[in-house]
Write an enzyme that holds these catalytic residues in place. Structure first.
Site, mmCIF file in Angstrom:
data_model
loop_
_atom_site.group_PDB
_atom_site.id
_atom_site.type_symbol
_atom_site.label_atom_id
_atom_site.label_comp_id
_atom_site.label_asym_id
_atom_site.label_seq_id
_atom_site.Cartn_x
_atom_site.Cartn_y
_atom_site.Cartn_z
ATOM 1 N N VAL A 63 0.839 -1.203 0.000
ATOM 2 C CA VAL A 63 0.000 0.000 0.000
ATOM 3 C C VAL A 63 0.876 1.257 0.000
ATOM 4 O O VAL A 63 0.610 2.213 -0.731
ATOM 5 C CB VAL A 63 -0.943 -0.003 1.228
ATOM 6 C CG1 VAL A 63 -1.637 1.331 1.399
ATOM 7 C CG2 VAL A 63 -1.969 -1.113 1.111
ATOM 8 N N ASP A 64 1.919 1.249 0.805
ATOM 9 C CA ASP A 64 2.807 2.405 0.925
ATOM 10 C C ASP A 64 3.388 2.805 -0.431
ATOM 11 O O ASP A 64 3.337 3.973 -0.838
ATOM 12 C CB ASP A 64 3.917 2.071 1.922
ATOM 13 C CG ASP A 64 4.735 3.273 2.372
ATOM 14 O OD1 ASP A 64 4.284 4.411 2.203
ATOM 15 O OD2 ASP A 64 5.826 3.048 2.913
ATOM 16 N N SER B 44 -1.100 -3.794 8.546
ATOM 17 C CA SER B 44 -0.229 -4.885 9.010
ATOM 18 C C SER B 44 -0.590 -6.263 8.471
ATOM 19 O O SER B 44 0.107 -7.233 8.751
ATOM 20 C CB SER B 44 -0.149 -4.946 10.549
ATOM 21 O OG SER B 44 0.592 -3.863 11.049
ATOM 22 N N TYR C 56 3.511 -7.189 6.707
ATOM 23 C CA TYR C 56 3.871 -7.315 8.121
ATOM 24 C C TYR C 56 3.310 -8.577 8.763
ATOM 25 O O TYR C 56 3.481 -8.792 9.963
ATOM 26 C CB TYR C 56 3.457 -6.069 8.888
ATOM 27 C CG TYR C 56 4.346 -4.862 8.617
ATOM 28 C CD1 TYR C 56 5.331 -4.864 7.628
ATOM 29 C CD2 TYR C 56 4.203 -3.708 9.354
ATOM 30 C CE1 TYR C 56 6.135 -3.765 7.392
ATOM 31 C CE2 TYR C 56 5.010 -2.588 9.120
ATOM 32 C CZ TYR C 56 5.975 -2.637 8.144
ATOM 33 O OH TYR C 56 6.776 -1.541 7.918
#
Length: 167
Positions: free
Chosen positions: A32-33, A121, A125
């Site tokens: 997403v980042d 997350s 993550y």
């Protein structure tokens, strides 16, 4: 508060603010980042650089949130938050919940009434999707906020189903 689910791309969402599941450097990355930085353009990166040069020299701490322009995205702001990496040996759920609470707090400070969230997350993550959905939905429901509309933007059918089960 109205909570909805959308299967799609968060960079295409029309909301006052979209939330970026950022890494602590605020300089973009994967998932997403990276998508938000690529689609939003250099304006987002420039504001992130200014934040790193001032308040967040060591990076944005996990569980906190900060806003920048949305650049070329169809939103007014991007709220960056750093989710915790999932751990089997340490309970980090409070840090994940803090990402949602702090993002809504920042949205309130901006005057945003609509916010789009990814599943923080639950990608790179490694947070299990069912638990990520539980924490996200419970936290947003319990938050004291002036935000009127929250949209969870979920990239695939598995994520959508997990969040749908929690709503």
């Amino acid at each position: 508060m109205d909570i909805t689910l959308v299967r799609g791309d968060i960079t295409e969402q029309r909301a006052d603010a979209i939330v970026n599941a950022a890494n602590s450097s605020l300089m973009g990355g994967g998932g997403v980042d990276g998508a938000i930085h690529r689609r939003g353009g250099p304006e987002i990166l420039e504001e992130c650089r200014r934040l790193r040069a001032s308040r967040y020299g060591g990076g944005l701490p996990t569980g906190q949130a900060v806003a920048t322009t949305a650049g070329r995205l169809p939103a007014r702001w991007v709220i960056h938050t750093v989710g915790p990496v999932h751990s089997r040996s340490e309970d980090r759920s409070e840090l994940l919940a803090s990402c949602y609470r702090e993002s809504l707090r920042v949205a309130d400070s901006l005057g945003a009434t609509s916010v789009a969230f990814p599943a923080i997350s639950a990608g790179l993550y490694g947070w299990p999707m069912d638990d990520a959905a539980r924490i996200a939905v419970e936290t947003v429901r319990q938050a004291e906020t002036a935000v009127e509309r929250v949209t969870f933007v979920l990239f695939d059918a598995k994520a959508h189903a997990a969040f749908e089960a929690r709503l």
